[in-house]
Design a protein around this motif. Structure first.
Motif, PDB file in Angstrom:
ATOM      1  N   VAL A  19       0.794  -1.301   0.010  1.00 35.99           N
ATOM      2  CA  VAL A  19      -0.161   0.040  -0.001  1.00 35.99           C
ATOM      3  C   VAL A  19       0.974   1.347  -0.024  1.00 35.99           C
ATOM      4  O   VAL A  19       0.678   2.197  -0.856  1.00 35.99           O
ATOM      5  N   ARG A  20       2.087   1.243   0.985  1.00 38.23           N
ATOM      6  CA  ARG A  20       2.842   2.248   0.854  1.00 38.23           C
ATOM      7  C   ARG A  20       4.278   1.534   1.312  1.00 38.23           C
ATOM      8  O   ARG A  20       4.332   0.925   2.390  1.00 38.23           O
ATOM      9  N   SER A  29       9.894  -3.789  -3.379  1.00 30.82           N
ATOM     10  CA  SER A  29       8.453  -3.768  -3.169  1.00 30.82           C
ATOM     11  C   SER A  29       8.184  -2.398  -3.953  1.00 30.82           C
ATOM     12  O   SER A  29       8.981  -1.591  -4.036  1.00 30.82           O
ATOM     13  N   HIS A  30       6.701  -2.424  -4.434  1.00 30.22           N
ATOM     14  CA  HIS A  30       6.386  -1.446  -5.098  1.00 30.22           C
ATOM     15  C   HIS A  30       4.737  -0.866  -4.752  1.00 30.22           C
ATOM     16  O   HIS A  30       4.113  -1.807  -4.509  1.00 30.22           O
ATOM     17  N   GLU A  31       4.541   0.405  -4.616  1.00 28.21           N
ATOM     18  CA  GLU A  31       3.277   0.791  -4.267  1.00 28.21           C
ATOM     19  C   GLU A  31       2.326   0.448  -5.251  1.00 28.21           C
ATOM     20  O   GLU A  31       2.596   1.106  -6.561  1.00 28.21           O
ATOM     21  N   GLY A  67       7.362 -10.499   1.092  1.00 27.70           N
ATOM     22  CA  GLY A  67       7.171  -9.238   0.170  1.00 27.70           C
ATOM     23  C   GLY A  67       8.129  -8.063   0.302  1.00 27.70           C
ATOM     24  O   GLY A  67       8.940  -8.397   1.162  1.00 27.70           O
ATOM     25  N   GLY A  68       7.222  -6.898  -0.043  1.00 31.06           N
ATOM     26  CA  GLY A  68       5.861  -6.532  -0.256  1.00 31.06           C
ATOM     27  C   GLY A  68       5.129  -7.026   0.689  1.00 31.06           C
ATOM     28  O   GLY A  68       5.389  -7.235   1.942  1.00 31.06           O
ATOM     29  N   THR A  69       3.802  -7.141   0.576  1.00 30.30           N
ATOM     30  CA  THR A  69       2.741  -7.371   1.307  1.00 30.30           C
ATOM     31  C   THR A  69       2.046  -8.472   0.948  1.00 30.30           C
ATOM     32  O   THR A  69       0.811  -8.212   0.344  1.00 30.30           O
ATOM     33  N   PRO A  70       2.361  -9.804   1.341  1.00 31.52           N
ATOM     34  CA  PRO A  70       1.577 -10.999   0.831  1.00 31.52           C
ATOM     35  C   PRO A  70       0.136 -10.801   1.086  1.00 31.52           C
ATOM     36  O   PRO A  70      -0.586 -11.412   0.710  1.00 31.52           O
ATOM     37  N   SER A  71      -0.327 -10.274   2.242  1.00 32.73           N
ATOM     38  CA  SER A  71      -1.609 -10.184   2.879  1.00 32.73           C
ATOM     39  C   SER A  71      -2.396  -9.448   2.045  1.00 32.73           C
ATOM     40  O   SER A  71      -3.882  -9.007   2.374  1.00 32.73           O
ATOM     41  N   LEU A  72      -1.912  -8.631   1.097  1.00 29.70           N
ATOM     42  CA  LEU A  72      -2.885  -8.037  -0.226  1.00 29.70           C
ATOM     43  C   LEU A  72      -3.612  -8.899  -0.933  1.00 29.70           C
ATOM     44  O   LEU A  72      -4.614  -8.657  -1.446  1.00 29.70           O
TER      45      LEU A  72
END
Length: 388
Positions: A19-20, A29-31, A67-72
């Motif tokens: 997300v950010r 990681s990329h927004e 990640g990143g944010t795998p929970s996205l």
């Protein structure tokens, strides 16, 4: 004759979106707000087909979604991905499947979906429970959301989860760092990662460094934190990892014991032993998510064989992070080299009281663990002189 013994096999899957982006983060990681789940799933499965040649008859011991944010990603995304993996490779009966989760991107319903998909361990990126520190770290979640996330994970059936915490935060006192640990312990995790905020190149903090506590203050914080965690039954088994008995992170243990790991996803790194060729290969996947999904040409880049001095260096860079080190005989099994190539190095490091060899293990001494960067710098210098 090769000295290599084929090591255990893991899989790392990289999910590159957030997300950010946090100001301390140097990961790939990329927004992005609109996550192209199905396009990325298709790319991952195509990529996975190219990895199967490296399996060499082994079952997967662990999978880590990082990640990143795998929970996205949705529960259905992981259900499809894990089912496809299971259809092409054996899973160990006790396979550990971990997903990194950001408290600001999940709710209990999604945790339940992850559990149903086959994920059996979570790593929740809390970093701090202090609102001021969360703000300075650029985190998108609140202290209460972090608490709710951990409680929801347990309610969803996760009896094995890690909480990530940082110390050495801008203007953080020892008392505040200990308060973070105490709040984390109240949530009954089985594992804690507790590590110092490090300012990495190519991050926002590198260009505008925050004011951190001085070295003496951080040393005092570490000593007090180690004592508090031990008091609550969390054994320090790696430089910044603490676990209840039998709850060491198996995926990370495979890294630290110089095992093999396949890699899929934008920017993912892999390591593969090839005994038939008497070498170890490292490789990286295309970093940019759009280029990775487009799949033009090979997704792998920079494959290379590790030279003898690199094998020695990388082996000790990993195993010496473990408080107990590694069995002496593991060096030859994992690097394909006789231990004699490192004997002079080990002897000199022992003379400096930085390493010890006891119970047939090579490990850092208590002094060596306190000065691990010095130990690794000395090993790097000595490894460069190993004859090829």
């Amino acid at each position: 004759m090769s000295l290599f013994v084929l090591p255990p096999l893991s899989l790392y899957v990289h999910l590159p979106w957030c997300v950010r982006k946090c100001p301390y983060c140097d990961f790939n990681s990329h927004e992005r707000s609109d996550i192209p789940e199905q396009a990325y799933l298709k790319a991952l499965l195509e990529d996975w087909q190219t990895e199967l040649a490296h399996v060499q008859g082994r079952a997967l011991q662990s999978i880590f979604f990082g990640g990143g944010t795998p929970s996205l990603m949705s529960g259905d995304f992981y259900h499809q991905l894990i089912a496809a993996l299971r259809s092409t490779i054996d899973f160990a009966d006790d396979i550990e499947i971990t997903l990194e989760a950001n408290p600001g991107t999940v709710e209990q319903g999604r945790f339940e979906q992850y559990r149903a998909a086959g994920i059996n361990r979570l790593s929740i990126g809390v970093q701090s429970f202090n609102p001021a520190h969360l703000h300075k770290l650029g985190r998108i979640h609140s202290s209460n959301e972090a608490i709710v996330a951990a409680e929801s994970a347990r309610q969803a059936g996760f009896d094995n989860f890690n909480l990530d915490l940082m110390h050495g935060l801008p203007q953080q006192s020892t008392a505040q760092a200990l308060e973070d640990i105490e709040q984390a312990l109240a949530l009954q995790p089985t594992h804690l990662s507790w590590y110092e905020l490090t300012i990495e190149p190519n991050t926002a903090f590198f260009h505008q460094p925050p004011e951190q506590p001085d070295g003496d203050a951080m040393a005092d914080t570490e000593e007090a934190g180690f004592a508090l965690l031990a008091q609550h039954g969390f054994q320090r088994y790696e430089i910044s990892a603490f676990a209840q008995a039998g709850r060491n992170a198996r995926h990370n243990m495979n890294y630290w014991l110089f095992g093999d790991y396949l890699a899929i996803g934008a920017g993912a790194h892999g390591k593969i032993t090839q005994p038939q060729h008497n070498h170890i290969m490292r490789y990286q996947k295309t970093r940019q998510p759009d280029a990775y999904m487009n799949g033009q040409g090979s997704r792998s880049r920079q494959p290379r064989q590790l030279a003898p001095e690199e094998l020695t260096l990388e082996y000790f860079l990993n195993t010496l992070r473990l408080v107990e080190g590694a069995p002496t005989e593991l060096f030859s099994a994992r690097t394909g080299q006789p231990l004699c190539v490192a004997e002079d190095l080990l002897r000199r490091m022992g003379t400096d009281h930085l390493l010890s060899m006891r119970n047939a293990h090579i490990q850092c001494s208590a002094l060596g663990l306190q000065h691990l960067n010095t130990v690794l710098a000395k090993i790097e210098s000595a490894a460069a002189r190993i004859p090829q």
